[in-house]
Design an enzyme around this catalytic site. Structure first.
Site, PDB file in Angstrom:
ATOM      1  N   GLY A  12       9.223 114.759  -4.501  1.00 18.65           N
ATOM      2  CA  GLY A  12       9.267 113.537  -5.304  1.00 18.65           C
ATOM      3  C   GLY A  12       7.869 113.055  -5.604  1.00 18.65           C
ATOM      4  N   GLY A  13       7.768 112.058  -6.435  1.00 23.60           N
ATOM      5  CA  GLY A  13       6.481 111.456  -6.754  1.00 23.60           C
ATOM      6  C   GLY A  13       6.077 110.474  -5.669  1.00 23.60           C
ATOM      7  CB  ALA A  14       3.037 108.343  -5.331  1.00 25.05           C
ATOM      8  NE  ARG A  15       4.546 103.148  -0.974  1.00 27.75           N
ATOM      9  CZ  ARG A  15       4.043 103.976  -0.063  1.00 27.75           C
ATOM     10  NH1 ARG A  15       4.515 105.180   0.085  1.00 27.75           N
ATOM     11  NH2 ARG A  15       3.083 103.568   0.732  1.00 27.75           N
ATOM     12  N   GLY A  17      10.373 107.417  -2.269  1.00 24.95           N
ATOM     13  CA  GLY A  17      11.313 107.256  -1.157  1.00 24.95           C
ATOM     14  C   GLY A  17      11.561 108.555  -0.410  1.00 24.95           C
ATOM     15  CB  ALA A  39      -1.456 111.826   6.704  1.00 29.11           C
ATOM     16  CG  HIS A  53       4.678 106.481   7.331  1.00 27.30           C
ATOM     17  ND1 HIS A  53       5.881 106.933   6.853  1.00 27.30           N
ATOM     18  CD2 HIS A  53       3.892 106.319   6.257  1.00 27.30           C
ATOM     19  CE1 HIS A  53       5.813 107.036   5.544  1.00 27.30           C
ATOM     20  NE2 HIS A  53       4.613 106.668   5.152  1.00 27.30           N
ATOM     21  CG  ASP A  86       6.067 112.991   5.185  1.00 33.29           C
ATOM     22  OD1 ASP A  86       5.470 113.296   4.144  1.00 33.29           O
ATOM     23  OD2 ASP A  86       6.694 111.921   5.324  1.00 33.29           O
TER      24      ASP A  86
HETATM   25  N1  LIG Z   1      -1.547 111.472  11.041  1.00 28.59           N
HETATM   26  C1  LIG Z   1      -0.348 110.895  10.915  1.00 28.59           C
HETATM   27  N2  LIG Z   1       0.178 110.805   9.682  1.00 28.59           N
HETATM   28  C2  LIG Z   1       1.381 110.213   9.551  1.00 28.59           C
HETATM   29  C3  LIG Z   1       2.106 109.712  10.661  1.00 28.59           C
HETATM   30  N3  LIG Z   1       3.248 109.189  10.196  1.00 28.59           N
HETATM   31  C4  LIG Z   1       3.247 109.365   8.859  1.00 28.59           C
HETATM   32  N4  LIG Z   1       2.130 109.993   8.453  1.00 28.59           N
HETATM   33  C5  LIG Z   1       1.759 110.413   7.097  1.00 28.59           C
HETATM   34  O1  LIG Z   1       2.119 109.467   6.106  1.00 28.59           O
HETATM   35  C6  LIG Z   1       2.314 110.160   4.866  1.00 28.59           C
HETATM   36  C7  LIG Z   1       3.387 109.541   4.015  1.00 28.59           C
HETATM   37  O2  LIG Z   1       3.051 108.216   3.764  1.00 28.59           O
HETATM   38  P1  LIG Z   1       3.118 107.436   2.349  1.00 28.59           P
HETATM   39  O3  LIG Z   1       1.875 107.742   1.583  1.00 28.59           O
HETATM   40  O4  LIG Z   1       3.393 106.040   2.680  1.00 28.59           O
HETATM   41  O5  LIG Z   1       4.390 108.055   1.614  1.00 28.59           O
HETATM   42  P2  LIG Z   1       4.579 108.485   0.098  1.00 28.59           P
HETATM   43  O6  LIG Z   1       4.787 109.944   0.180  1.00 28.59           O
HETATM   44  O7  LIG Z   1       3.499 107.976  -0.815  1.00 28.59           O
HETATM   45  O8  LIG Z   1       5.839 107.664  -0.351  1.00 28.59           O
HETATM   46  P3  LIG Z   1       7.350 108.005  -0.228  1.00 28.59           P
HETATM   47  O9  LIG Z   1       7.685 108.885  -1.408  1.00 28.59           O
HETATM   48  O10 LIG Z   1       8.029 106.660  -0.339  1.00 28.59           O
HETATM   49  O11 LIG Z   1       7.553 108.663   1.086  1.00 28.59           O
HETATM   50  C8  LIG Z   1       2.697 111.569   5.216  1.00 28.59           C
HETATM   51  O12 LIG Z   1       1.835 112.461   4.576  1.00 28.59           O
HETATM   52  C9  LIG Z   1       2.519 111.667   6.731  1.00 28.59           C
HETATM   53  O13 LIG Z   1       1.805 112.825   7.089  1.00 28.59           O
HETATM   54  C10 LIG Z   1       1.511 109.829  11.970  1.00 28.59           C
HETATM   55  O14 LIG Z   1       2.077 109.431  12.983  1.00 28.59           O
HETATM   56  N5  LIG Z   1       0.284 110.429  12.032  1.00 28.59           N
END
Ligand SMILES: Nc1nc2c(ncn2[C@@H]2O[C@H](COP(=O)(O)OP(=O)(O)OP(=O)(O)O)[C@@H](O)[C@H]2O)c(=O)[nH]1
Length: 173
Positions: A12-15, A17, A39, A53, A86
């Protein structure tokens, strides 16, 4: 979801879900659940996002941070354990920006193969990029192409592929 060993790919795209949808899929399985995070927090905003998160995840999750060696983190996961990775596009960014990192194509192939041999209910998240105009810098164009190729390799091996649009899940495979 169900099935003991299967790979579900959530794009999916950013945000869109995608992270929360993927978490819900995993939490349909009995705990404990393994969270493999790619991340890395380079600034305050990213620190805050990661903390949010981590706070959202209920007890039952155990987290491994694997900015580069996702295949290693998968191999270290017990047989049958539900796993959420993720996300693939941040992993790709880390590979592309790592000075002595592996070749992107070889690394992508290796990770797609590791994901293609699930040893439990595995869910992997990635961004669908490149729906907008062609970026005007070469690194962004390389990234966009590498992400598209990686997503195709993973989708080909996945049992199910879900595309998230505005928080809604569309099953495309
Ligand atoms: N290092 C680390 N990264 C985390 C942890 N929990 C979540 N993340 C990172 O947070 C990132 C996702 O966060 P967002 O940027 O808020 O999500 P998004 O992909 O933009 O939005 P959605 O499409 O709504 O999920 C993922 O790449 C995860 O790797 C953690 O405990 N440690």
């Amino acid at each position: 979801m169900a099935h003991r060993s299967s790979l579900t790919f959530v794009l999916g795209g950013a945000r869109s879900g995608k992270s929360s949808h993927a978490e819900r899929l995993i939490m349909e399985q009995p705990a404990p659940w393994r969270y493999i995070a790619t991340a890395q927090a380079y600034d305050e905003e990213m620190h805050a996002r990661i903390a949010a998160h981590a706070a959202r995840r209920p007890a039952g999750w155990n987290t491994r941070e694997a900015p580069l060696d996702v295949a290693g983190a998968l191999a270290a996961t017990p047989e049958g354990m539900p796993v959420l990775v993720d996300c693939l596009t941040l992993w790709l960014t880390n590979v592309m920006l790592s000075p002595d990192g592996p070749d992107v194509e070889t690394a992508s192939q290796g990770l797609a193969e590791a994901l293609g041999r699930p040893r439990g209910p595995w869910v992997v998240v990635s961004n669908e990029v490149g729906l907008g105009i062609v970026p005007d810098n070469a690194l962004a164009r390389r990234f966009r192409d590498a992400a598209g190729r990686l997503n195709q390799m993973v989708a080909a091996r996945a049992d199910r592929v879900v595309f998230m649009v505005a928080g809604l899940a569309m099953q495309v495979k």
